[in-house]
Design a protein around this motif. Structure first.
Motif, PDB file in Angstrom:
ATOM      1  N   GLU A 257       0.801  -1.223   0.000  1.00 19.17           N
ATOM      2  CA  GLU A 257       0.000   0.000   0.000  1.00 19.17           C
ATOM      3  C   GLU A 257       0.837   1.278   0.000  1.00 19.17           C
ATOM      4  N   SER A 258       1.903   1.311   0.773  1.00 19.19           N
ATOM      5  CA  SER A 258       2.719   2.524   0.861  1.00 19.19           C
ATOM      6  C   SER A 258       3.326   2.886  -0.488  1.00 19.19           C
ATOM      7  N   ALA A 259       3.979   1.907  -1.130  1.00 21.77           N
ATOM      8  CA  ALA A 259       4.593   2.171  -2.436  1.00 21.77           C
ATOM      9  C   ALA A 259       3.524   2.495  -3.472  1.00 21.77           C
ATOM     10  N   LYS A 260       2.420   1.764  -3.455  1.00 18.26           N
ATOM     11  CA  LYS A 260       1.321   1.990  -4.395  1.00 18.26           C
ATOM     12  C   LYS A 260       0.790   3.425  -4.266  1.00 18.26           C
ATOM     13  N   GLU A 261       0.478   3.837  -3.064  1.00 23.67           N
ATOM     14  CA  GLU A 261      -0.101   5.165  -2.846  1.00 23.67           C
ATOM     15  C   GLU A 261       0.857   6.268  -3.261  1.00 23.67           C
ATOM     16  N   ASN A 262       2.130   6.106  -2.907  1.00 24.41           N
ATOM     17  CA  ASN A 262       3.096   7.161  -3.225  1.00 24.41           C
ATOM     18  C   ASN A 262       3.368   7.264  -4.717  1.00 24.41           C
ATOM     19  N   MET A 263       3.529   6.132  -5.399  1.00 28.64           N
ATOM     20  CA  MET A 263       3.796   6.189  -6.835  1.00 28.64           C
ATOM     21  C   MET A 263       2.574   6.664  -7.618  1.00 28.64           C
ATOM     22  N   GLU A 264       1.400   6.197  -7.231  1.00 26.68           N
ATOM     23  CA  GLU A 264       0.190   6.633  -7.934  1.00 26.68           C
ATOM     24  C   GLU A 264      -0.063   8.119  -7.746  1.00 26.68           C
ATOM     25  N   GLY A 265       0.541   8.705  -6.698  1.00 22.64           N
ATOM     26  CA  GLY A 265       0.386  10.144  -6.468  1.00 22.64           C
ATOM     27  C   GLY A 265       0.876  10.986  -7.632  1.00 22.64           C
TER      28      GLY A 265
ATOM     29  N   HIS B  99      10.749   3.832 -14.527  1.00 21.64           N
ATOM     30  CA  HIS B  99      12.014   4.441 -14.103  1.00 21.64           C
ATOM     31  C   HIS B  99      11.766   5.770 -13.385  1.00 21.64           C
ATOM     32  N   GLU B 100      10.986   6.641 -14.013  1.00 23.71           N
ATOM     33  CA  GLU B 100      10.741   7.955 -13.413  1.00 23.71           C
ATOM     34  C   GLU B 100       9.857   7.860 -12.173  1.00 23.71           C
ATOM     35  N   LEU B 101       8.965   6.859 -12.128  1.00 24.69           N
ATOM     36  CA  LEU B 101       8.177   6.650 -10.914  1.00 24.69           C
ATOM     37  C   LEU B 101       9.074   6.318  -9.724  1.00 24.69           C
ATOM     38  N   GLY B 102      10.167   5.585  -9.985  1.00 25.04           N
ATOM     39  CA  GLY B 102      11.123   5.307  -8.921  1.00 25.04           C
ATOM     40  C   GLY B 102      11.766   6.578  -8.408  1.00 25.04           C
ATOM     41  N   HIS B 103      12.140   7.472  -9.332  1.00 24.31           N
ATOM     42  CA  HIS B 103      12.684   8.776  -8.916  1.00 24.31           C
ATOM     43  C   HIS B 103      11.647   9.575  -8.134  1.00 24.31           C
ATOM     44  N   TYR B 104      10.423   9.584  -8.647  1.00 24.90           N
ATOM     45  CA  TYR B 104       9.347  10.344  -7.996  1.00 24.90           C
ATOM     46  C   TYR B 104       9.146   9.855  -6.562  1.00 24.90           C
ATOM     47  N   TYR B 105       9.057   8.558  -6.407  1.00 22.46           N
ATOM     48  CA  TYR B 105       8.864   7.938  -5.090  1.00 22.46           C
ATOM     49  C   TYR B 105      10.007   8.317  -4.145  1.00 22.46           C
ATOM     50  N   GLY B 106      11.232   8.205  -4.635  1.00 24.23           N
ATOM     51  CA  GLY B 106      12.380   8.526  -3.803  1.00 24.23           C
ATOM     52  C   GLY B 106      12.415   9.973  -3.372  1.00 24.23           C
ATOM     53  N   CYS B 107      12.025  10.871  -4.278  1.00 23.99           N
ATOM     54  CA  CYS B 107      12.081  12.309  -3.982  1.00 23.99           C
ATOM     55  C   CYS B 107      10.988  12.752  -3.020  1.00 23.99           C
TER      56      CYS B 107
END
Length: 261
Positions: free
Chosen positions: A15-23, A67-75
């Protein structure tokens, strides 16, 4: 069809990764540019207090989005200006490899293996190239006559480096034209590609973990992003999240075990 797999992958995440990336989508933190005059490329930056992703024309394939979703999540958890480049690229490349592993549940086994092995071959090929370019840069930057050297002398140095890694003809025929490629890389992003190489190895390590235990790999990835250790740097954060470091033989042993069964 590719975009459907991205949606399915996001929906399947914890849920945490899903919610943050879908943001990125639900909060309107993304632009897909379709004008022929738009910037050709994809990147993640910060606008206001949150990250923002841009995808230029023909740069919106599934792997690029992941790839960019990974950056988005990290930032979302570490200011982009404070992220070590190695760590930032592990966020993005790690997400690519978790996505590849997820496809195992969606595709016939032969198709999945073809995708996974092609990506591994491609990624390892580029890792070799990036390490060679870094060695080339070191040799040039420390050369006493670097400022007075001719293009031919630079090319000779790169040829020497390439030969040390198995032959410039093999590299050029099997991966890319290294003599053309390094000129663009050194001019546009000096020293950047060694970070991309070591983060690529950490991301592949995540894939080998996922092959044995998908949930463990996902939790490692979430911890790497959501629980950054201040001042621990790239290697310290990898260790904290349970990754095998890119300089440890275990990374290569895990790969050999998978492909020599």
């Amino acid at each position: 069809m590719a975009e459907n797999y991205v949606c399915l992958y996001l929906a399947d995440l914890p849920e945490s990764a899903k919610e943050n990336m879908e943001g990125m989508f639900t909060d309107g933190r993304v632009v897909f540019a379709d004008s022929t005059r738009s910037y050709q490329g994809a990147f993640t930056t910060e606008i206001g207090e949150k990250p923002f992703c841009y995808f230029g024309p023909d740069c919106d394939g599934s792997e690029t989005i992941i790839h960019e979703l990974g950056h988005y999540y990290g930032c979302l958890f570490t200011d982009i200006s404070e992220l070590p480049m190695d760590l930032a690229e592990t966020h993005s490349q790690g997400n690519e490899w978790l996505f590849v592993h997820y496809l195992k549940s969606c595709l016939p086994y032969d198709e999945y293996e073809c995708i996974a092995e092609n990506k591994l071959y491609t990624d390892l090929g580029y890792i070799i190239c990036f390490v060679m370019i870094d060695q080339f840069e070191q040799m040039v930057y420390t050369h006493e006559n670097a400022g007075d050297m001719t293009l031919e002398e630079y090319e000779t140095i790169m040829e020497t480096v390439a030969e040390d890694y198995g032959g410039i003809d093999f590299v050029t025929d099997e991966i890319l034209d290294i003599q053309r490629y390094w000129k663009m890389v050194v001019l546009e992003s000096p020293v950047y590609y060694i970070s991309y190489a070591v983060s690529g190895l950490a991301a592949i390590n995540l894939f080998t973990v996922a092959e044995a235990d998908e949930e463990s790999a996902r939790q490692m990835y979430i911890k790497l992003i959501e629980e950054p250790v201040e001042d621990a740097g790239f290697l310290g954060n990898l260790q904290n999240a349970g990754f095998t470091g890119p300089f440890e033989e275990a990374v290569y042993e895990q790969l050999m075990e998978r492909y020599t069964k």
